[in-house]
Design a protein around this motif. Structure first.
Motif, PDB file in Angstrom:
ATOM      1  N   LEU A  22       0.830  -1.199   0.000  1.00  0.00           N
ATOM      2  CA  LEU A  22       0.000   0.000   0.000  1.00  0.00           C
ATOM      3  C   LEU A  22       0.873   1.261   0.000  1.00  0.00           C
ATOM      4  O   LEU A  22       0.604   2.205  -0.739  1.00  0.00           O
ATOM      5  CB  LEU A  22      -0.930  -0.002   1.210  1.00  0.00           C
ATOM      6  CG  LEU A  22      -1.904   1.170   1.321  1.00  0.00           C
ATOM      7  CD1 LEU A  22      -2.900   1.129   0.178  1.00  0.00           C
ATOM      8  CD2 LEU A  22      -2.626   1.132   2.654  1.00  0.00           C
ATOM      9  N   ARG A  23       1.935   1.263   0.808  1.00  0.00           N
ATOM     10  CA  ARG A  23       2.852   2.406   0.837  1.00  0.00           C
ATOM     11  C   ARG A  23       3.530   2.615  -0.513  1.00  0.00           C
ATOM     12  O   ARG A  23       3.681   3.737  -0.981  1.00  0.00           O
ATOM     13  CB  ARG A  23       3.902   2.206   1.929  1.00  0.00           C
ATOM     14  CG  ARG A  23       3.374   2.367   3.321  1.00  0.00           C
ATOM     15  CD  ARG A  23       4.475   2.185   4.355  1.00  0.00           C
ATOM     16  NE  ARG A  23       3.908   2.092   5.683  1.00  0.00           N
ATOM     17  CZ  ARG A  23       4.282   1.234   6.607  1.00  0.00           C
ATOM     18  NH1 ARG A  23       5.262   0.380   6.357  1.00  0.00           N
ATOM     19  NH2 ARG A  23       3.706   1.214   7.778  1.00  0.00           N
ATOM     20  N   ILE A  24       3.945   1.526  -1.138  1.00  0.00           N
ATOM     21  CA  ILE A  24       4.585   1.622  -2.457  1.00  0.00           C
ATOM     22  C   ILE A  24       3.588   2.171  -3.481  1.00  0.00           C
ATOM     23  O   ILE A  24       3.928   3.015  -4.312  1.00  0.00           O
ATOM     24  CB  ILE A  24       5.145   0.250  -2.879  1.00  0.00           C
ATOM     25  CG1 ILE A  24       6.338  -0.128  -1.990  1.00  0.00           C
ATOM     26  CG2 ILE A  24       5.571   0.262  -4.342  1.00  0.00           C
ATOM     27  CD1 ILE A  24       6.831  -1.544  -2.184  1.00  0.00           C
ATOM     28  N   GLY A  25       2.337   1.715  -3.416  1.00  0.00           N
ATOM     29  CA  GLY A  25       1.306   2.212  -4.339  1.00  0.00           C
ATOM     30  C   GLY A  25       1.035   3.692  -4.135  1.00  0.00           C
ATOM     31  O   GLY A  25       0.895   4.453  -5.099  1.00  0.00           O
ATOM     32  N   ILE A  26       0.976   4.110  -2.875  1.00  0.00           N
ATOM     33  CA  ILE A  26       0.760   5.529  -2.576  1.00  0.00           C
ATOM     34  C   ILE A  26       1.934   6.356  -3.065  1.00  0.00           C
ATOM     35  O   ILE A  26       1.758   7.438  -3.636  1.00  0.00           O
ATOM     36  CB  ILE A  26       0.514   5.722  -1.065  1.00  0.00           C
ATOM     37  CG1 ILE A  26      -0.845   5.149  -0.669  1.00  0.00           C
ATOM     38  CG2 ILE A  26       0.596   7.201  -0.687  1.00  0.00           C
ATOM     39  CD1 ILE A  26      -1.111   5.146   0.823  1.00  0.00           C
ATOM     40  N   GLN A  27       3.145   5.846  -2.882  1.00  0.00           N
ATOM     41  CA  GLN A  27       4.335   6.572  -3.335  1.00  0.00           C
ATOM     42  C   GLN A  27       4.345   6.710  -4.851  1.00  0.00           C
ATOM     43  O   GLN A  27       4.645   7.777  -5.379  1.00  0.00           O
ATOM     44  CB  GLN A  27       5.586   5.847  -2.860  1.00  0.00           C
ATOM     45  CG  GLN A  27       6.874   6.581  -3.165  1.00  0.00           C
ATOM     46  CD  GLN A  27       8.098   5.826  -2.661  1.00  0.00           C
ATOM     47  OE1 GLN A  27       8.022   4.670  -2.283  1.00  0.00           O
ATOM     48  NE2 GLN A  27       9.228   6.498  -2.671  1.00  0.00           N
ATOM     49  N   ILE A  73       4.120  10.240  -6.959  1.00  0.00           N
ATOM     50  CA  ILE A  73       5.116  10.613  -7.974  1.00  0.00           C
ATOM     51  C   ILE A  73       4.423  10.967  -9.289  1.00  0.00           C
ATOM     52  O   ILE A  73       4.778  11.948  -9.947  1.00  0.00           O
ATOM     53  CB  ILE A  73       6.147   9.479  -8.152  1.00  0.00           C
ATOM     54  CG1 ILE A  73       7.040   9.390  -6.909  1.00  0.00           C
ATOM     55  CG2 ILE A  73       6.994   9.698  -9.402  1.00  0.00           C
ATOM     56  CD1 ILE A  73       7.956   8.184  -6.886  1.00  0.00           C
ATOM     57  N   GLN A  74       3.404  10.199  -9.674  1.00  0.00           N
ATOM     58  CA  GLN A  74       2.662  10.505 -10.906  1.00  0.00           C
ATOM     59  C   GLN A  74       1.949  11.846 -10.804  1.00  0.00           C
ATOM     60  O   GLN A  74       1.936  12.631 -11.762  1.00  0.00           O
ATOM     61  CB  GLN A  74       1.665   9.397 -11.217  1.00  0.00           C
ATOM     62  CG  GLN A  74       2.306   8.122 -11.703  1.00  0.00           C
ATOM     63  CD  GLN A  74       1.279   7.030 -11.953  1.00  0.00           C
ATOM     64  OE1 GLN A  74       0.101   7.185 -11.644  1.00  0.00           O
ATOM     65  NE2 GLN A  74       1.738   5.914 -12.515  1.00  0.00           N
ATOM     66  N   LEU A  75       1.350  12.129  -9.647  1.00  0.00           N
ATOM     67  CA  LEU A  75       0.664  13.411  -9.462  1.00  0.00           C
ATOM     68  C   LEU A  75       1.655  14.572  -9.498  1.00  0.00           C
ATOM     69  O   LEU A  75       1.371  15.628 -10.081  1.00  0.00           O
ATOM     70  CB  LEU A  75      -0.112  13.413  -8.148  1.00  0.00           C
ATOM     71  CG  LEU A  75      -1.357  12.544  -8.101  1.00  0.00           C
ATOM     72  CD1 LEU A  75      -1.925  12.497  -6.694  1.00  0.00           C
ATOM     73  CD2 LEU A  75      -2.388  13.039  -9.085  1.00  0.00           C
TER      74      LEU A  75
END
Length: 133
Positions: A13-18, A22-24
């Motif tokens: 979940l942390r990796i997905g949020i990171q 980054i995309q945003l």
């Protein structure tokens, strides 16, 4: 295994949020870069046109004399019609959609994002100010 599963899930979940963050940030930076490029392009065009008007005064004098000769040769009826047509086109209160298109294009050309409130304020005040002058 049960104790390790929530930790791996939280890590994913942390990796997905990171990755999403980054995309945003990349999308936000691209918008800022586009705004800076639009603004700098407009400044460069203004500088080039200003330099040409100062350095190319001979060519502009010829163009000016040609335009004056053309306007002096028009009949008074055509001059009056042209003045009324241009006045109604640019300062007419009947063409709010035209003002929206023109101001929206200029607003977008300078790299600003679309904002209905600012656009409506400019459409309601700019024709009145121009008509007053």
């Amino acid at each position: 295994m049960i104790k390790e599963y929530p930790e791996t899930h939280l890590q994913k979940l942390r990796i997905g949020i990171q990755k999403e963050t980054i995309q945003l940030l990349k999308a936000h930076n691209a918008g800022c870069i586009d705004t800076i490029l639009h603004f700098s392009t407009n400044i460069i065009c203004f500088v080039i046109l200003s330099g040409y008007s100062f350095l190319g005064s001979e060519e502009l004098g010829i163009l000016n004399s040609w335009v004056k000769e053309f306007l002096y040769n028009l009949s008074d009826t055509i001059k009056a019609f042209s003045i009324l047509f241009l006045t109604e086109l640019f300062t007419g209160y009947h063409s709010t959609h035209g003002w929206e298109l023109m101001i929206g294009y200029i607003y977008k050309d300078f790299g600003f994002s679309h904002n209905d409130q600012i656009l409506s304020v400019l459409v309601s005040t700019l024709p009145v100010l121009i008509d007053t002058f």
